[in-house]
Design a protein around this motif. Sequence first.
Motif, short mmCIF file in Angstrom:
data_model
loop_
_atom_site.label_atom_id
_atom_site.label_comp_id
_atom_site.label_asym_id
_atom_site.label_seq_id
_atom_site.Cartn_x
_atom_site.Cartn_y
_atom_site.Cartn_z
N ALA A 93 0.81 -1.22 0.00
CA ALA A 93 0.00 0.00 0.00
C ALA A 93 0.84 1.26 0.00
N ARG A 94 2.02 1.22 0.64
CA ARG A 94 2.80 2.43 0.84
C ARG A 94 4.00 2.58 -0.08
N ASP A 95 4.58 1.47 -0.50
CA ASP A 95 5.81 1.55 -1.30
C ASP A 95 5.91 0.29 -2.15
N ARG A 96 5.46 0.38 -3.40
CA ARG A 96 5.37 -0.81 -4.24
C ARG A 96 6.75 -1.41 -4.54
N ASN A 97 7.77 -0.57 -4.73
CA ASN A 97 9.11 -1.09 -5.01
C ASN A 97 9.64 -1.91 -3.83
N VAL A 98 9.46 -1.40 -2.62
CA VAL A 98 9.91 -2.13 -1.43
C VAL A 98 9.09 -3.40 -1.25
N TYR A 99 7.82 -3.35 -1.59
CA TYR A 99 6.96 -4.55 -1.51
C TYR A 99 7.52 -5.67 -2.38
N TYR A 100 7.82 -5.35 -3.63
CA TYR A 100 8.34 -6.37 -4.54
C TYR A 100 9.71 -6.87 -4.08
N ARG A 101 10.55 -5.94 -3.64
CA ARG A 101 11.89 -6.33 -3.19
C ARG A 101 11.81 -7.23 -1.96
N LYS A 123 14.83 1.93 -18.11
CA LYS A 123 14.92 3.37 -18.36
C LYS A 123 15.68 3.64 -19.64
N GLY A 124 16.75 2.85 -19.87
CA GLY A 124 17.53 3.01 -21.09
C GLY A 124 16.72 2.69 -22.33
N VAL A 125 15.87 1.67 -22.23
CA VAL A 125 15.01 1.30 -23.35
C VAL A 125 14.04 2.42 -23.67
N ILE A 126 13.46 3.01 -22.61
CA ILE A 126 12.50 4.11 -22.81
C ILE A 126 13.17 5.31 -23.45
N ARG A 140 15.78 -1.67 -13.44
CA ARG A 140 15.19 -0.35 -13.63
C ARG A 140 16.04 0.50 -14.56
N ALA A 141 17.37 0.40 -14.43
CA ALA A 141 18.26 1.16 -15.30
C ALA A 141 18.14 0.69 -16.75
N LEU A 185 21.77 -14.39 6.03
CA LEU A 185 21.13 -14.73 4.76
C LEU A 185 20.30 -13.57 4.25
N VAL A 186 19.57 -12.90 5.13
CA VAL A 186 18.77 -11.74 4.73
C VAL A 186 19.67 -10.63 4.19
N GLU A 187 20.76 -10.35 4.88
CA GLU A 187 21.66 -9.29 4.44
C GLU A 187 22.19 -9.57 3.03
N ILE A 188 22.57 -10.82 2.78
CA ILE A 188 23.10 -11.18 1.46
C ILE A 188 22.03 -11.07 0.39
N LEU A 189 20.87 -11.63 0.65
CA LEU A 189 19.80 -11.63 -0.35
C LEU A 189 19.22 -10.24 -0.57
N TRP A 190 19.07 -9.47 0.49
CA TRP A 190 18.53 -8.10 0.36
C TRP A 190 19.44 -7.26 -0.53
N PHE A 191 20.75 -7.40 -0.34
CA PHE A 191 21.71 -6.68 -1.17
C PHE A 191 21.63 -7.16 -2.61
N GLY A 192 21.60 -8.47 -2.81
CA GLY A 192 21.56 -9.02 -4.15
C GLY A 192 20.30 -8.66 -4.91
N VAL A 193 19.15 -8.76 -4.26
CA VAL A 193 17.88 -8.41 -4.91
C VAL A 193 17.84 -6.92 -5.19
N GLY A 194 18.39 -6.12 -4.30
CA GLY A 194 18.44 -4.68 -4.52
C GLY A 194 19.27 -4.32 -5.74
N ARG A 195 20.42 -4.96 -5.88
CA ARG A 195 21.27 -4.70 -7.05
C ARG A 195 20.57 -5.15 -8.34
N LEU A 196 19.89 -6.29 -8.27
CA LEU A 196 19.17 -6.79 -9.43
C LEU A 196 18.05 -5.82 -9.82
N SER A 197 17.31 -5.33 -8.83
CA SER A 197 16.22 -4.40 -9.10
C SER A 197 16.73 -3.11 -9.72
N SER A 198 17.85 -2.61 -9.21
CA SER A 198 18.43 -1.38 -9.74
C SER A 198 18.88 -1.57 -11.18
N ALA A 199 19.48 -2.72 -11.46
CA ALA A 199 19.94 -3.00 -12.82
C ALA A 199 18.77 -3.09 -13.79
#
Length: 219
Positions: free
Chosen positions: A71-79, A207-210, A203-204, A187-201
């Motif tokens: 409800a409050r932050d869709r990007n964080v929800y998916y991550r 954005k490049g396609v657009i 989105r970038a 495990l959370v720290e590793i996966l949170w970092f990895g999923v965050g990097r994947l999400s950023s990549a």
Amino acid sequence: MNLKWRTYLPLLWILAIPVLNIFYGVLNHAHTPVKSLVTDLDTVIPFVPIFIIPYLVWYPFIIIMLFLFCARDRNVYYRTLLTQCIGLIACYIIFFLFQTTVERPPLMGTGVLDWLVNLVYSTDNPYNCFPSIHVLTSYLMIKGAAASAGFTNKDRVVVHIFAWSIIVSTLFVKQHVLLDVVGAIALVEILWFGVGRLSSALRAKNKGVIVRGENMWEQ
């Protein structure tokens, strides 16, 4: 009305969690040589039945947090949801390859708290311990709340109180040991970092396609 319904359609992805949890039941028995990760520090931690309350609060806590993220932050929800699902899969692989157990204390009392502890013991075998899924998902909610712009500092304090009370409860009701907690947090720290990097990549890349598409129209 139809638009509002579509707004919450992403909540259906939460159904992936109970589907994955089928594997928890399949693996929750001594299918390999079972290890014990009990340390001297664990033997000092007392059994405190009242902690069964935050232990059981875990179930609604996780669902409510995922609803709030949606409800409050869709990007964080998916991550958060993707990290949780990958984390569950990682846990099940570990349970299959490295099954651990925790020795439970005998229950002598007849009060409501002892009855609740006995209910948990009778419905959840003492396996699938390392890493702790209770700890993994609770700590993940802390990470999500910290990353979300939709949560105030007061909100985050409340999340911390609930999450850490659940994490500590796993030790005081003798469902887990300290290494189960440490393993889940790592495990959370590793996966949170990895999923965050994947999400950023991703989105970038999108954005490049657009941008390239807009340049083509300009030409």
